[in-house]
Scaffold this active site. Structure first.
Site, mmCIF file in Angstrom:
data_model
loop_
_atom_site.group_PDB
_atom_site.id
_atom_site.type_symbol
_atom_site.label_atom_id
_atom_site.label_comp_id
_atom_site.label_asym_id
_atom_site.label_seq_id
_atom_site.Cartn_x
_atom_site.Cartn_y
_atom_site.Cartn_z
ATOM 1 N N GLY A 1 0.820 -1.209 0.000
ATOM 2 C CA GLY A 1 0.000 0.000 0.000
ATOM 3 C C GLY A 1 0.854 1.259 0.000
ATOM 4 N N PHE A 2 0.202 2.369 0.184
ATOM 5 C CA PHE A 2 0.877 3.672 0.166
ATOM 6 C C PHE A 2 1.961 3.740 1.261
ATOM 7 C CE2 PHE A 2 0.103 8.044 2.167
ATOM 8 C CZ PHE A 2 1.188 8.629 1.532
ATOM 9 N N ASP B 1 0.514 -8.923 1.613
ATOM 10 C CA ASP B 1 -0.576 -8.056 1.146
ATOM 11 C C ASP B 1 -1.547 -8.888 0.325
ATOM 12 O OD1 ASP B 1 -1.991 -5.792 -0.253
ATOM 13 O OD2 ASP B 1 -0.462 -4.645 0.808
ATOM 14 N N ASP C 1 -4.101 -12.794 2.979
ATOM 15 C CA ASP C 1 -5.107 -11.966 3.655
ATOM 16 C C ASP C 1 -4.922 -12.156 5.168
ATOM 17 O OD1 ASP C 1 -7.483 -11.153 4.924
ATOM 18 O OD2 ASP C 1 -8.662 -11.522 3.113
ATOM 19 N N VAL C 2 -4.696 -11.069 5.881
ATOM 20 C CA VAL C 2 -4.368 -11.193 7.318
ATOM 21 C C VAL C 2 -5.547 -11.653 8.172
ATOM 22 C CG1 VAL C 2 -2.457 -9.520 7.303
ATOM 23 C CG2 VAL C 2 -4.801 -8.718 7.802
ATOM 24 N N THR D 1 -10.659 -7.210 8.780
ATOM 25 C CA THR D 1 -9.225 -6.959 8.599
ATOM 26 C C THR D 1 -8.634 -6.333 9.850
ATOM 27 O OG1 THR D 1 -9.384 -6.795 6.204
ATOM 28 C CG2 THR D 1 -7.533 -5.664 7.229
ATOM 29 N N ASN E 1 -4.709 -12.236 14.594
ATOM 30 C CA ASN E 1 -3.737 -13.152 13.974
ATOM 31 C C ASN E 1 -2.306 -12.638 14.107
ATOM 32 O OD1 ASN E 1 -5.538 -15.152 13.173
ATOM 33 N ND2 ASN E 1 -6.069 -14.051 11.298
ATOM 34 N N GLY F 1 -1.275 -12.997 17.685
ATOM 35 C CA GLY F 1 -1.004 -14.418 17.971
ATOM 36 C C GLY F 1 0.363 -14.817 17.440
ATOM 37 N N TYR G 1 -14.416 1.198 10.101
ATOM 38 C CA TYR G 1 -12.999 1.557 10.207
ATOM 39 C C TYR G 1 -12.678 2.057 11.617
ATOM 40 C CZ TYR G 1 -8.587 3.884 8.853
ATOM 41 O OH TYR G 1 -7.277 4.287 8.740
HETATM 42 P P1 NAD Z 1 -3.465 1.664 1.642
HETATM 43 O O1 NAD Z 1 -4.883 1.308 1.341
HETATM 44 O O2 NAD Z 1 -2.635 2.260 0.579
HETATM 45 O O3 NAD Z 1 -2.684 0.389 2.202
HETATM 46 C C1 NAD Z 1 -3.285 -0.646 2.892
HETATM 47 C C2 NAD Z 1 -2.690 -1.954 2.387
HETATM 48 O O4 NAD Z 1 -3.278 -3.038 3.115
HETATM 49 C C3 NAD Z 1 -2.982 -2.204 0.904
HETATM 50 O O5 NAD Z 1 -1.816 -2.605 0.255
HETATM 51 C C4 NAD Z 1 -4.019 -3.317 0.928
HETATM 52 O O6 NAD Z 1 -4.006 -4.100 -0.230
HETATM 53 C C5 NAD Z 1 -3.628 -4.068 2.196
HETATM 54 N N1 NAD Z 1 -4.717 -4.845 2.787
HETATM 55 C C6 NAD Z 1 -5.983 -4.459 3.031
HETATM 56 N N2 NAD Z 1 -6.684 -5.455 3.594
HETATM 57 C C7 NAD Z 1 -5.811 -6.505 3.728
HETATM 58 C C8 NAD Z 1 -5.922 -7.814 4.245
HETATM 59 N N3 NAD Z 1 -7.082 -8.266 4.756
HETATM 60 N N4 NAD Z 1 -4.835 -8.620 4.212
HETATM 61 C C9 NAD Z 1 -3.664 -8.186 3.696
HETATM 62 N N5 NAD Z 1 -3.498 -6.949 3.194
HETATM 63 C C10 NAD Z 1 -4.560 -6.117 3.214
HETATM 64 O O7 NAD Z 1 -3.504 2.619 2.912
HETATM 65 P P2 NAD Z 1 -2.339 3.414 3.645
HETATM 66 O O8 NAD Z 1 -2.666 4.846 3.550
HETATM 67 O O9 NAD Z 1 -1.022 2.948 3.195
HETATM 68 O O10 NAD Z 1 -2.581 2.959 5.150
HETATM 69 C C11 NAD Z 1 -1.773 1.980 5.782
HETATM 70 C C12 NAD Z 1 -2.211 1.839 7.228
HETATM 71 O O11 NAD Z 1 -2.071 3.099 7.900
HETATM 72 C C13 NAD Z 1 -3.666 1.408 7.384
HETATM 73 O O12 NAD Z 1 -3.775 0.495 8.441
HETATM 74 C C14 NAD Z 1 -4.371 2.689 7.732
HETATM 75 O O13 NAD Z 1 -5.504 2.464 8.512
HETATM 76 C C15 NAD Z 1 -3.303 3.455 8.501
HETATM 77 N N6 NAD Z 1 -3.507 4.916 8.424
HETATM 78 C C16 NAD Z 1 -3.190 5.614 7.285
HETATM 79 C C17 NAD Z 1 -3.422 6.980 7.257
HETATM 80 C C18 NAD Z 1 -3.095 7.808 6.047
HETATM 81 O O14 NAD Z 1 -3.353 9.021 6.057
HETATM 82 N N7 NAD Z 1 -2.530 7.275 5.011
HETATM 83 C C19 NAD Z 1 -3.984 7.643 8.377
HETATM 84 C C20 NAD Z 1 -4.299 6.878 9.482
HETATM 85 C C21 NAD Z 1 -4.048 5.519 9.523
HETATM 86 N N1 UDP Z 2 -1.810 -17.163 14.854
HETATM 87 C C1 UDP Z 2 -1.176 -16.949 13.652
HETATM 88 N N2 UDP Z 2 0.161 -17.231 13.567
HETATM 89 C C2 UDP Z 2 0.872 -17.718 14.611
HETATM 90 C C3 UDP Z 2 0.214 -17.922 15.831
HETATM 91 C C4 UDP Z 2 -1.136 -17.637 15.926
HETATM 92 O O1 UDP Z 2 -1.779 -16.507 12.685
HETATM 93 O O2 UDP Z 2 2.078 -17.943 14.441
HETATM 94 C C5 UDP Z 2 -3.230 -16.844 14.947
HETATM 95 C C6 UDP Z 2 -4.079 -18.036 15.263
HETATM 96 O O3 UDP Z 2 -4.949 -18.221 14.164
HETATM 97 C C7 UDP Z 2 -4.891 -17.636 16.470
HETATM 98 C C8 UDP Z 2 -4.614 -16.172 16.666
HETATM 99 O O4 UDP Z 2 -3.395 -15.919 15.998
HETATM 100 O O5 UDP Z 2 -6.264 -17.783 16.234
HETATM 101 C C9 UDP Z 2 -4.467 -15.785 18.113
HETATM 102 O O6 UDP Z 2 -3.442 -16.586 18.681
HETATM 103 P P1 UDP Z 2 -3.349 -16.820 20.244
HETATM 104 O O7 UDP Z 2 -2.259 -17.788 20.487
HETATM 105 O O8 UDP Z 2 -3.259 -15.528 20.931
HETATM 106 O O9 UDP Z 2 -4.771 -17.370 20.619
HETATM 107 P P2 UDP Z 2 -5.407 -18.827 20.492
HETATM 108 O O10 UDP Z 2 -4.649 -19.580 19.444
HETATM 109 O O11 UDP Z 2 -5.249 -19.408 21.833
HETATM 110 O O12 UDP Z 2 -6.812 -18.525 20.100
#
Ligand code: NAD
Ligand code: UDP
Ligand code: UDP
Length: 340
Positions: free
Chosen positions: A16-17, A37, A62-63, A96, A103, A106, A149
């Site tokens: 991202g940015f 990402d 995806d996180v 997210t 995650n 963890g 958000y």
């Molecule tokens: P952005 O949208 O450019 O970047 C966000 C990145 O996260 C993107 O690359 C997107 O593809 C990725 N992403 C989204 N959902 C995801 C998921 N589920 N799994 C994996 N990747 C995922 O935005 P940014 O401006 O770079 O912001 C980055 C962080 O900073 C964000 O968490 C945002 O909330 C925070 N933030 C930014 C600003 C700002 O002014 N730019 C202000 C406050 C907070």
């Molecule tokens: N987790 C992960 N990577 C790791 C360890 C944990 O993504 O290396 C995730 C896992 O899916 C879990 C979450 O993080 O659900 C929270 O982990 P934690 O150990 O705190 O809690 P628990 O597993 O006991 O729910």
């Protein structure tokens, strides 16, 4: 950098940015950087220049799903940041922020990594305290279009603090205020990208409301500097730290400044204000200055002068977002402002 201080660093949202600038700085410092990402709003273009670096690795993930990797530090930036993007799929935005935080926490717990959370000034909502200090609890609508958000990020802060209290994690929470610069998505609907794209194409600059609402804009290089200082601080600072540039301007002022810098002939057009649009926003950065010996050094004028060439060099149309499924859209509007 000496080999001994080389760390394995995970950056979520690294395409991202802000994430791409952070990856770039960490790679330049010699760290092993793993960029994770799902390209929801980020693009490979943002990090393509790092692909040839042996200490950079990209993973599509995806996180909201668990991630098992071995790292020393985690910067958790994954989350769409612009109102249009985070309102596009609000349920996914909350997932997210919340599942993503769980995650990554963890993961941090298992591998004993230091973890940084990209929080936001949105946790203050339509603030009744000005400028905003970290001890202000905020004024946030829990059920509006911005809530996915704002509340998602608030819950993520809760999780970070609870993992700290319950599991002794070393955490860093940055409350980021509006940041701008090269690699902002041209169709993200944010004010700087909108105004610059509109000014460059000779279209009217769309000022929402009467343009008297304010924001404080920080240039990206200053922000990344603060991220690194906060992460590298010896001790966990015990609570969030505001990061931003306290220089506050109205939307009408920044519109006029962008028209001037671009030499555009675009007129200014007034549009209705989006729902729950915060009225004023200015960070109190006393805590950051004391803890990090940091102040932003780039003026709005200098930062815009570095940002405009990036937008003018883009070859794709504003409405066709590069490599993503999100295009330009209008925000959810309200008839009159309820804040102020
Ligand atoms: P952005 O949208 O450019 O970047 C966000 C990145 O996260 C993107 O690359 C997107 O593809 C990725 N992403 C989204 N959902 C995801 C998921 N589920 N799994 C994996 N990747 C995922 O935005 P940014 O401006 O770079 O912001 C980055 C962080 O900073 C964000 O968490 C945002 O909330 C925070 N933030 C930014 C600003 C700002 O002014 N730019 C202000 C406050 C907070
Ligand atoms: N987790 C992960 N990577 C790791 C360890 C944990 O993504 O290396 C995730 C896992 O899916 C879990 C979450 O993080 O659900 C929270 O982990 P934690 O150990 O705190 O809690 P628990 O597993 O006991 O729910
Ligand atoms: N804004 C505007 N015209 C635009 C885009 C945004 O006047 O084309 C206003 C918006 O209503 C808000 C401010 O600019 O008051 C900042 O909006 P942005 O979406 O950049 O960030 P946020 O509201 O999250 O601070």
């Amino acid at each position: 950098m000496k080999e001994v201080s080389r760390k394995r660093i995970l950056v979520t949202g690294g395409a991202g940015f802000l994430g791409s600038h952070l990856c770039e700085r960490l790679v330049a410092q010699g760290h092993d950087v793993l960029c994770v990402d799902n390209f929801y709003t980020g693009t490979k273009d943002n990090i393509a220049h790092l692909f040839d670096c042996a200490n950079f690795e990209l993973m599509r993930h995806d996180v909201t799903f668990p991630l098992y990797v071995e790292v020393d530090e985690i910067y958790n930036l994954a989350c769409p940041a612009s109102p249009i993007h985070y309102q596009h799929d609000p349920v996914q935005t909350t997932k997210t922020s919340v599942h993503g935080a769980i995650n990554m926490l963890g993961l941090a717990k298992r591998v004993k990594a230091k973890i940084f959370q990209a929080s936001t000034s949105e946790v203050y909502g339509d603030a009744r305290v000005h400028p905003q200090t970290e001890d202000y609890w905020g004024h946030v609508n829990p059920i509006g279009p911005r809530s996915c958000y704002d509340e998602g990020k608030r819950c993520a802060e809760t999780l970070f603090m609870d993992y700290r209290r319950q599991h002794g994690l070393d955490i860093r929470i940055a409350r980021i205020f509006n940041t701008y610069g090269p690699r902002m998505h041209p169709a993200d609907g944010r004010v700087v990208s909108n105004f610059v794209m509109q000014a460059l194409s000779g279209e009217p600059l769309t000022v929402y409301g009467d343009g008297s609402q304010t924001r404080s804009f920080c240039y990206v290089d200053d922000m990344i500097d603060a991220f690194l200082r906060l992460m590298n601080l010896r001790n966990d600072p015990d609570g969030p730290v505001n990061l931003g540039n306290p220089h506050e301007v109205s939307m009408l002022q920044i519109a006029q400044q962008i028209v001037e810098i671009t030499g555009s002939k675009s007129p200014i057009e007034f549009r209705p204000l989006p729902i729950d649009d915060p009225w004023h926003r200015q960070p109190d950065i006393t805590r950051a200055t004391q803890l990090l010996a940091w102040v932003p050094v780039t003026s709005l004028e200098a930062g815009l002068a570095k940002t405009v060439p990036y937008f003018s060099a883009l070859s794709y149309p504003v409405s066709g977002a590069p490599g993503t499924r999100i295009g330009h859209a209008e925000p959810v509007l309200q008839r009159e402002h309820t804040g102020g």
